[in-house]
Design a protein around this motif. Structure first.
Motif, mmCIF file in Angstrom:
data_model
loop_
_atom_site.group_PDB
_atom_site.id
_atom_site.type_symbol
_atom_site.label_atom_id
_atom_site.label_comp_id
_atom_site.label_asym_id
_atom_site.label_seq_id
_atom_site.Cartn_x
_atom_site.Cartn_y
_atom_site.Cartn_z
ATOM 1 N N ASN A 11 -51.661 77.556 20.906
ATOM 2 C CA ASN A 11 -52.736 77.159 21.811
ATOM 3 C C ASN A 11 -53.802 76.291 21.173
ATOM 4 O O ASN A 11 -54.701 75.810 21.860
ATOM 5 N N SER A 15 -50.646 74.375 25.928
ATOM 6 C CA SER A 15 -50.770 75.560 26.776
ATOM 7 C C SER A 15 -49.828 76.695 26.402
ATOM 8 O O SER A 15 -50.087 77.847 26.753
ATOM 9 N N PHE A 245 -59.043 78.564 20.624
ATOM 10 C CA PHE A 245 -58.792 78.402 22.049
ATOM 11 C C PHE A 245 -59.873 77.519 22.664
ATOM 12 O O PHE A 245 -61.059 77.658 22.337
ATOM 13 N N LEU A 250 -55.629 75.621 28.018
ATOM 14 C CA LEU A 250 -55.007 76.897 28.374
ATOM 15 C C LEU A 250 -54.688 76.973 29.863
ATOM 16 O O LEU A 250 -55.413 76.395 30.690
#
Length: 286
Positions: A11, A15, A245, A250
């Motif tokens: 990530n 994704s 992240f 995401l």
């Protein structure tokens, strides 16, 4: 001392394992200096495993898959049948990891992610450890090292510290179960991150680097370099990992589940290169 192997979380770049831009991400990881990619959880039914294996082989980057538990398959459940299904789920994850050619399996394998409504009893922890120990022994037969990630109190109420993780390994009875520490979670739960790293060394199988804001390792409240230095000084020769992240990379469900509400970085290549530089410079004594 030679620099250890480093894995990049999928990530950081995209994704997940099914992302169309995964092959390009793998090529960039390899160029930056990563030996492995830490994959987010996926189902064999929802992913072209052959295509993933080809992308990995083409890049030379090796996989570290992730396992977990489900509401109806959970080794920490009070229900015996649900616990048995939890063990079966872990074994199926090990089989998939073997199919991918992995030699390591990560994940929150001891309880359902997000189960933090009340403390777990000593009996439920012991039973979870016993079953995960069985899974770890099964993984050993497949040539796979099994590790479990210690996460913070907002993600589980079972295991939050290195001390708890060490005792969990002891209760498992397996010599193939290892601890995965993450500096992001340690920044919340540990009073002394270097001391936590040192204490876990005999069973430390993976040391993940994550910053308090979930973005660049160079900006945040966690002393990333200090954690790496502590590992080196203690004689750690295992793998490191990078985890970061940002919301725009995401899936919405994953971002919401991890509470990633904003864009934390814009350049995956630069962030990935920072982590490699930190680990290599510490191990080079710079």
């Amino acid at each position: 001392m030679n620099s250890p192997e480093i894995a990049c979380g999928v990530n950081v770049y995209c994704s997940g394992p099914d992302a169309p831009d995964l092959p390009a991400a793998l090529d960039d990881m390899a160029g930056v200096g990563y030996s492995h990619i830490a994959l987010s959880p996926f189902s064999k039914d929802d992913l072209d495993v052959a295509a993933l294996k080809k992308a990995l082989a083409d890049s030379g980057v090796r996989p570290i898959p992730m396992s977990g538990q489900a509401p109806d398959a959970n080794v920490s459940s009070p229900d015996e049948a649900v616990r048995a299904k939890g063990l079966d789920l872990l074994k199926s994850s090990i089989d998939l990891a073997h199919e991918l050619g992995a030699d390591q399996l990560n994940g929150v394998v001891y309880a359902l992610f997000g189960d933090h409504q009340e403390p777990f009893s000593a009996e439920r922890i012991a039973e979870s450890a016993r079953l995960v120990g069985q899974a770890a022994d099964y993984a050993k037969g497949a040539g796979i090292r099994m590790t479990f990630e210690v996460v913070n109190r907002y993600e589980t109420s079972m295991l939050n510290t290195a001390v708890q993780a060490i005792d969990y390994v002891r209760q498992s009875g397996s010599d193939n179960l290892f601890v995965h520490l993450d500096s992001y979670h340690m920044g919340i739960e540990e009073a002394d991150i270097p001391a936590a790293v040192r204490s876990a060394l005999p069973v430390l199988g993976y040391l993940e680097l994550g910053q308090s804001g979930r973005g660049s390792l160079l900006t945040g409240s966690v002393d990333i370099r200090g954690a790496v230095q502590a590992a080196k000084d203690a004689g750690y020769t295992g793998r490191f990992g990078l985890e970061a992240f940002t919301r725009q990379l995401l899936p919405a469900g994953g971002a919401n589940g991890l509470a990633i509400w904003r864009q934390t970085y814009t350049d995956p290549h630069a962030l990935a290169a920072e982590a490699v530089d930190i680990v290599r410079s510490v191990y080079a004594g710079q």
